[in-house]
Design a protein around this motif. Structure first.
Motif, mmCIF file in Angstrom:
data_model
loop_
_atom_site.group_PDB
_atom_site.id
_atom_site.type_symbol
_atom_site.label_atom_id
_atom_site.label_comp_id
_atom_site.label_asym_id
_atom_site.label_seq_id
_atom_site.Cartn_x
_atom_site.Cartn_y
_atom_site.Cartn_z
ATOM 1 N N ASP A 1 9.061 -6.682 8.096
ATOM 2 C CA ASP A 1 8.374 -5.438 7.917
ATOM 3 C C ASP A 1 8.513 -3.904 7.508
ATOM 4 O O ASP A 1 7.774 -3.596 6.239
ATOM 5 C CB ASP A 1 6.971 -4.628 9.714
ATOM 6 C CG ASP A 1 6.023 -6.010 9.200
ATOM 7 O OD1 ASP A 1 6.044 -6.203 8.458
ATOM 8 O OD2 ASP A 1 5.638 -6.040 11.171
ATOM 9 N N GLY A 2 10.602 -4.118 7.923
ATOM 10 C CA GLY A 2 10.725 -2.474 7.152
ATOM 11 C C GLY A 2 11.225 -2.944 5.803
ATOM 12 O O GLY A 2 10.747 -1.953 4.995
ATOM 13 N N HIS A 3 11.225 -3.893 5.750
ATOM 14 C CA HIS A 3 11.116 -4.194 4.310
ATOM 15 C C HIS A 3 10.644 -3.987 3.385
ATOM 16 O O HIS A 3 10.185 -3.493 2.117
ATOM 17 C CB HIS A 3 11.722 -6.352 3.982
ATOM 18 C CG HIS A 3 12.270 -6.708 2.197
ATOM 19 N ND1 HIS A 3 13.139 -6.019 2.345
ATOM 20 C CD2 HIS A 3 11.689 -7.279 1.950
ATOM 21 C CE1 HIS A 3 13.411 -6.380 0.234
ATOM 22 N NE2 HIS A 3 12.066 -7.130 0.331
ATOM 23 N N ILE A 4 8.882 -4.034 3.761
ATOM 24 C CA ILE A 4 7.851 -3.841 2.558
ATOM 25 C C ILE A 4 7.525 -2.448 3.091
ATOM 26 O O ILE A 4 7.667 -1.934 2.008
ATOM 27 C CB ILE A 4 6.387 -4.664 3.748
ATOM 28 C CG1 ILE A 4 7.204 -6.289 3.510
ATOM 29 C CG2 ILE A 4 5.773 -4.075 2.960
ATOM 30 C CD1 ILE A 4 5.534 -7.737 4.142
ATOM 31 N N GLN A 5 8.354 -1.437 4.358
ATOM 32 C CA GLN A 5 8.064 -0.400 4.034
ATOM 33 C C GLN A 5 8.886 0.175 2.963
ATOM 34 O O GLN A 5 8.787 0.959 2.180
ATOM 35 C CB GLN A 5 8.841 0.489 5.203
ATOM 36 C CG GLN A 5 8.228 1.450 5.325
ATOM 37 C CD GLN A 5 6.414 2.023 4.777
ATOM 38 O OE1 GLN A 5 5.517 1.043 5.665
ATOM 39 N NE2 GLN A 5 6.847 3.216 3.926
ATOM 40 N N LEU A 6 10.643 -0.568 2.448
ATOM 41 C CA LEU A 6 11.319 -0.539 2.253
ATOM 42 C C LEU A 6 10.391 -0.021 0.318
ATOM 43 O O LEU A 6 11.283 0.102 -0.582
ATOM 44 C CB LEU A 6 12.904 -0.984 2.138
ATOM 45 C CG LEU A 6 13.441 -0.887 0.180
ATOM 46 C CD1 LEU A 6 14.770 0.445 0.686
ATOM 47 C CD2 LEU A 6 14.650 -1.844 0.828
ATOM 48 N N LYS B 1 5.522 -10.976 -3.250
ATOM 49 C CA LYS B 1 5.275 -9.922 -4.073
ATOM 50 C C LYS B 1 6.299 -9.287 -2.669
ATOM 51 O O LYS B 1 6.855 -7.809 -2.754
ATOM 52 C CB LYS B 1 4.474 -9.668 -4.234
ATOM 53 C CG LYS B 1 3.397 -9.819 -4.812
ATOM 54 C CD LYS B 1 3.847 -9.918 -6.157
ATOM 55 C CE LYS B 1 2.323 -10.394 -7.563
ATOM 56 N NZ LYS B 1 2.897 -11.327 -8.487
ATOM 57 N N THR B 2 6.443 -10.053 -1.736
ATOM 58 C CA THR B 2 7.261 -8.978 -0.534
ATOM 59 C C THR B 2 8.634 -9.998 -0.039
ATOM 60 O O THR B 2 9.385 -8.953 0.548
ATOM 61 C CB THR B 2 6.041 -8.890 0.774
ATOM 62 O OG1 THR B 2 5.787 -10.318 1.066
ATOM 63 C CG2 THR B 2 5.076 -8.311 0.413
ATOM 64 N N VAL B 3 8.701 -11.341 -0.278
ATOM 65 C CA VAL B 3 10.043 -11.395 -0.283
ATOM 66 C C VAL B 3 10.314 -12.132 -1.517
ATOM 67 O O VAL B 3 11.529 -11.103 -2.497
ATOM 68 C CB VAL B 3 9.916 -13.211 0.946
ATOM 69 C CG1 VAL B 3 11.134 -13.041 1.078
ATOM 70 C CG2 VAL B 3 9.597 -12.433 2.200
ATOM 71 N N VAL B 4 10.581 -13.476 -2.223
ATOM 72 C CA VAL B 4 10.827 -13.745 -3.535
ATOM 73 C C VAL B 4 9.452 -14.968 -3.721
ATOM 74 O O VAL B 4 9.275 -15.315 -3.806
ATOM 75 C CB VAL B 4 12.238 -14.370 -3.645
ATOM 76 C CG1 VAL B 4 13.434 -13.435 -3.032
ATOM 77 C CG2 VAL B 4 12.032 -14.830 -2.524
ATOM 78 N N PRO B 5 9.416 -14.213 -5.510
ATOM 79 C CA PRO B 5 8.268 -15.428 -5.939
ATOM 80 C C PRO B 5 8.898 -16.537 -6.201
ATOM 81 O O PRO B 5 8.766 -17.570 -6.379
ATOM 82 C CB PRO B 5 8.308 -14.747 -7.270
ATOM 83 C CG PRO B 5 9.145 -13.684 -7.430
ATOM 84 C CD PRO B 5 9.702 -13.841 -6.275
ATOM 85 N N GLN C 1 0.747 -1.179 0.280
ATOM 86 C CA GLN C 1 -0.311 0.058 -0.083
ATOM 87 C C GLN C 1 0.933 1.149 -0.593
ATOM 88 O O GLN C 1 1.556 1.476 -0.006
ATOM 89 C CB GLN C 1 -0.973 0.023 1.215
ATOM 90 C CG GLN C 1 -0.296 0.272 2.559
ATOM 91 C CD GLN C 1 -0.741 0.016 3.913
ATOM 92 O OE1 GLN C 1 -1.262 -0.951 3.543
ATOM 93 N NE2 GLN C 1 -0.832 0.923 4.913
ATOM 94 N N PHE C 2 0.455 2.245 -0.569
ATOM 95 C CA PHE C 2 1.294 3.546 -0.734
ATOM 96 C C PHE C 2 0.745 4.912 0.131
ATOM 97 O O PHE C 2 1.632 5.720 0.602
ATOM 98 C CB PHE C 2 1.264 4.308 -2.136
ATOM 99 C CG PHE C 2 1.905 3.211 -2.958
ATOM 100 C CD1 PHE C 2 2.698 2.405 -2.855
ATOM 101 C CD2 PHE C 2 1.292 3.141 -4.502
ATOM 102 C CE1 PHE C 2 3.413 1.288 -4.253
ATOM 103 C CE2 PHE C 2 2.315 2.909 -5.325
ATOM 104 C CZ PHE C 2 2.550 0.947 -5.021
ATOM 105 N N ASP C 3 -0.282 4.655 0.241
ATOM 106 C CA ASP C 3 -1.482 5.004 1.806
ATOM 107 C C ASP C 3 -1.138 5.607 3.057
ATOM 108 O O ASP C 3 -1.395 4.110 3.040
ATOM 109 C CB ASP C 3 -2.509 5.161 0.549
ATOM 110 C CG ASP C 3 -3.104 6.446 0.213
ATOM 111 O OD1 ASP C 3 -2.393 6.860 -0.548
ATOM 112 O OD2 ASP C 3 -4.638 6.725 0.276
ATOM 113 N N LYS C 4 -0.989 6.183 3.509
ATOM 114 C CA LYS C 4 -0.955 5.868 4.623
ATOM 115 C C LYS C 4 -2.361 5.285 5.052
ATOM 116 O O LYS C 4 -2.411 4.762 6.466
ATOM 117 C CB LYS C 4 -0.524 7.285 5.558
ATOM 118 C CG LYS C 4 0.433 7.492 5.180
ATOM 119 C CD LYS C 4 1.333 9.041 6.288
ATOM 120 C CE LYS C 4 2.621 9.349 6.355
ATOM 121 N NZ LYS C 4 2.870 9.819 5.133
ATOM 122 N N GLU C 5 -2.948 6.094 4.562
ATOM 123 C CA GLU C 5 -4.543 5.651 5.026
ATOM 124 C C GLU C 5 -4.134 4.301 4.408
ATOM 125 O O GLU C 5 -4.635 4.100 3.149
ATOM 126 C CB GLU C 5 -5.688 5.907 4.480
ATOM 127 C CG GLU C 5 -6.647 6.554 5.739
ATOM 128 C CD GLU C 5 -7.475 7.658 4.334
ATOM 129 O OE1 GLU C 5 -8.923 6.947 4.023
ATOM 130 O OE2 GLU C 5 -7.281 8.888 4.461
#
Ligand SMILES: Cc1ncc(COP(=O)(O)O)c(C=O)c1O
Length: 397
Positions: free
Chosen positions: A285-290, A235-239, A208-212
């Protein structure tokens, strides 16, 4: 030699996207066609340590495992889903080889030839491939930017008696759209009223891009009665780890596990154990933020260039997450025809028509913004903008 294939083979189709990718992955073509994450963002070090640990810590990772999936992984999945409001027990989770396998196993245990499945239009192409391979009848429900339209949905449920409603309500593929909370609730209400199972496919919810954040998953509004929910680490680690999962009513998950046993016994044990280590040791979670920040920047680069197209009346929804722009070109443009000119000019996209269940809109295209750097997006979009403007000139001429 004439080979005696089964009747079922008639319903297997090659994916239009994969066919296009074969052509465009050559030479100097900048491709916005695939639905790929950026390999530059793969947490290579953490994945490599996690696999190392899985293989060396004990021999379980190299042994046959439970069909349902490694218990510790299912427990971690339950924790992660609870943060989204989906409260379930590990017994209701089946670890799958990507969410693609969840779609296939579900279809295998639920559908007879001729069964009706309701979907959005357009929708995820590879789900359509699966549904068609089981000889089902896929019927599109009218939708707008907020999701399926209640009146059409109820009319089609009442008249067609579908077995299932398949939806990608959060940062959809291909539409890049987010269903409103109201539409999510209405879908659930109608599904309950008519006893139709909902299959919620959510590979992009974390992007998600939105803060909301987007409204909560439909599964979080259900008490594990009628919604099956699938997601993935592709989509968050590796396919390539091929780890997805599905959670839902125990009766369905149990039968799906039997079908999985017949298919591949269990999901790759090394990947599952590695993922447990990764979830324990790495700040996912930090990685997902990146990933979110990087994709948001790329989305803006592409959007600014889309806005530069002159004289052509194109429209799109600005994605609030996920990986795609879905672009509506003026009605005289045929994007399948446009593609060959675009590839000649060194840029590729996916024409929209293969994503439609019926009444394809030939003037649509899907653009992926996650797999190219901002610099490549800049060059590729300049090429694409030229192709679009040129096509308009040629049509007018
Ligand atoms: C909507 C949707 N569902 C499912 C998948 C399958 O993902 P995987 O099998 O890698 O988990 C994808 C992949 O792009 C997708 O876009």
């Amino acid at each position: 030699m004439k080979y005696g294939f089964s009747q079922r083979v008639r319903y297997l189709k090659s994916s239009a996207v994969r066919d296009i990718l074969k052509v465009v992955n050559k030479g100097d073509v900048i491709s916005f066609a695939g639905g790929l994450p950026d390999e530059g963002l793969f947490p290579v070090e953490a994945v490599s340590q996690a696999f190392q640990k899985a293989i060396t810590s004990d021999n379980k990772a190299l042994q046959y495992g439970e069909t349902e999936g490694v218990l510790e992984l299912r427990e971690r999945l339950v924790e992660r889903m609870a943060r989204k409001g989906i409260r379930r027990h590990p017994d209701n989770v089946l670890v799958t080889s990507g969410s693609q396998q969840a779609i296939d196993l579900f279809s295998r245990v639920m559908f007879n030839p001729g069964d009706v499945i309701l979907t959005e239009n357009p929708t995820y192409l590879a789900a359509l491939q699966v549904f068609e391979s089981y000889e089902t009848r896929v019927v599109a429900v009218d939708s707008d930017d907020e999701g399926m339209i209640e009146e059409d949905l109820e009319k089609k449920i009442a008249s067609l008696k579908p077995k299932c409603i398949y939806v990608v309500p959060t940062y959809s593929n291909p539409g890049g759209k987010v269903w409103s909370l109201d539409r999510r609730k209405k879908l659930l209400k109608l599904a309950k009223k008519y006893h139709v199972v909902i299959f919620e496919d959510d590979p992009y919810g974390d992007l998600q891009f939105d803060k909301e954040a987007a409204p909560p998953p439909i599964a979080s509004l259900d008490n594990n009665e009628i919604v099956l929910y699938t997601s993935t680490f592709s989509k968050t680690v590796v396919p390539a780890m091929r780890i997805g999962w599905i959670v839902g009513p125990h009766q369905i998950i149990r039968i799906m596990a039997q079908a999985k046993q017949a298919t591949d016994l269990h999901t790759n044990s090394v990947s599952q154990h590695a993922l447990v280590h990764l979830l324990n040791d790495f700040d996912l979670d930090g990685h997902i933020q990146l990933i979110r920040n990087t994709y948001l920047e790329r989305m803006h680069v592409m959007k600014d260039l889309l806005d530069k197209v002159k004289g052509t009346d194109l429209s799109y929804i600005t994605p609030k997450g996920g990986m795609f722009f879905w672009v509506n070109m003026p009605s005289y443009v045929n994007t399948t025809e446009l593609l060959s000119t675009a590839v000649d000019q060194g840029v590729a996209f996916v024409p929209g028509s293969p994503f439609y269940v019926s009444n394809p809109e030939e003037n649509t295209m899907r653009l992926n913004f996650t797999n190219s750097t901002p610099e490549l997006i800049q060059i590729g979009m300049e090429r694409l903008v030229n192709v679009i403007e040129q096509s308009q000139y040629e049509t007018v001429r």
